[in-house]
Scaffold this motif. Structure first.
Motif, short mmCIF file in Angstrom:
data_model
loop_
_atom_site.label_atom_id
_atom_site.label_comp_id
_atom_site.label_asym_id
_atom_site.label_seq_id
_atom_site.Cartn_x
_atom_site.Cartn_y
_atom_site.Cartn_z
N GLU A 45 0.96 -1.13 -0.18
CA GLU A 45 -0.04 -0.03 0.17
C GLU A 45 0.73 1.32 -0.01
N GLN A 46 2.03 1.10 0.86
CA GLN A 46 2.76 2.32 0.76
C GLN A 46 3.56 2.71 -0.38
N LEU A 47 3.96 1.70 -0.99
CA LEU A 47 4.65 1.91 -2.34
C LEU A 47 3.77 2.32 -3.45
N GLN A 48 2.64 1.47 -3.51
CA GLN A 48 1.64 2.06 -4.40
C GLN A 48 1.21 3.62 -4.49
N ALA A 49 0.97 3.88 -3.15
CA ALA A 49 0.70 5.29 -2.90
C ALA A 49 1.80 6.28 -3.49
N LYS A 50 3.08 5.84 -3.57
CA LYS A 50 4.15 6.51 -4.20
C LYS A 50 4.28 6.22 -5.49
N ASP A 51 3.58 5.47 -6.33
CA ASP A 51 3.63 5.29 -7.60
C ASP A 51 4.47 4.52 -8.16
N TYR A 52 4.85 3.41 -7.20
CA TYR A 52 5.73 2.33 -7.79
C TYR A 52 4.96 1.05 -8.29
N GLU A 53 5.29 0.29 -9.26
CA GLU A 53 4.66 -0.70 -9.71
C GLU A 53 5.00 -1.78 -8.88
N VAL A 54 3.82 -2.61 -7.92
CA VAL A 54 4.28 -3.49 -7.11
C VAL A 54 3.48 -4.67 -7.43
N ASP A 103 14.37 5.15 -1.19
CA ASP A 103 13.12 5.51 -0.65
C ASP A 103 12.38 4.07 -0.48
N ILE A 104 12.78 2.74 -1.12
CA ILE A 104 12.07 1.73 -0.79
C ILE A 104 12.64 1.01 0.27
N SER A 105 14.00 1.21 0.64
CA SER A 105 14.53 0.73 1.81
C SER A 105 14.05 1.46 3.10
N ASN A 106 13.50 2.70 2.84
CA ASN A 106 12.97 3.26 3.91
C ASN A 106 11.79 3.09 4.27
N THR A 107 10.94 2.49 3.43
CA THR A 107 9.61 2.07 3.56
C THR A 107 9.26 1.40 5.00
N ASN A 108 8.34 1.78 5.60
CA ASN A 108 8.17 1.20 6.90
C ASN A 108 7.63 -0.46 6.61
N GLY A 109 8.46 -1.50 7.38
CA GLY A 109 7.81 -2.64 7.02
C GLY A 109 8.70 -3.51 6.07
N VAL A 110 9.77 -2.89 5.26
CA VAL A 110 10.86 -3.27 4.51
C VAL A 110 11.84 -3.68 5.29
#
Length: 201
Positions: A45-54, A103-110
């Motif tokens: 959800e967090q990465l999709q909110a930042k427009d990553y293709e997940v 950016d991805i590494s700092n995402t909560n839960g990663v």
């Protein structure tokens, strides 16, 4: 490591200790994100909110809890839930550079992106992702399966799984178990198929 560079979650706050430069990958590709326990959807959800293709593959299975609030019974359909196909992992399609990596590494839960180091990340072949997507969207009963390294590589020629590639095991001539594996994770998923719909790859 000191608190200057890392939070208690061991995520990068800046790049002063990473040795990263601005040179990233030359092409877009699929990468594996390893998450903390039960954080796959939070990360998605967090990465999709930042427009990553997940892509978070899921399997439908029966919930162990078949009682509603106050112990009330719930209907059978509500007991079927979607759970991650590969627990603790999801995929992101991106050309990784310094900015995206941090950016991805700092995402909560990663926990981390899988790979030797930031500029030598593991990549998943497009056909593996395509096959997993086909097998997931088929709505056929799926089950986790031990990782396979060898076997007859086949392609499904028709039906909802057309063009999915995997390994055929436990064939009884008419029916067989079709297994799709993700090599980097050493995990597999299986579905029963009609052997008449298969061709060797």
């Amino acid at each position: 490591m000191t608190g200057k560079h890392f939070e208690h979650r061991n995520h990068y706050l800046d790049d002063s200790c990473t040795g990263l430069d601005d040179t990233g990958e030359s092409e877009t590709g699929w990468h594996v994100i390893w998450t903390r326990s039960n954080c796959e959807r939070i990360v998605e959800e967090q990465l999709q909110a930042k427009d990553y293709e997940v892509f978070l593959p899921t399997i439908r299975q029966w919930s162990l809890n078949k009682r509603g609030k106050g112990g009330a019974a719930i209907d059978a359909d509500a007991a079927v839930i979607s759970v991650p196909m590969f627990k603790g992992y999801l995929f992101v399609r991106r050309r990784i550079d310094k900015s995206a990596y941090l950016d991805i590494s700092n995402t909560n839960g990663v926990v981390q992106l899988l790979g030797v180091r930031w500029n030598r990340l593991a990549r998943i072949p497009e056909e593996e992702i395509d096959s997993i997507r086909l097998i997931m969207n088929s709505r056929l009963p799926l089950l986790p399966y031990p990782y396979l390294k060898t076997g007859a590589k086949v392609r499904i020629t028709r039906g909802t799984l057309a063009n999915a590639q995997g390994v055929l095991v436990k064939s009884d001539c008419a029916k067989g178990l079709f297994v799709v594996s993700v090599a980097i994770l050493q995990k597999s998923v299986a579905v029963n198929v009609d052997c008449a719909d298969l061709e060797p790859v």
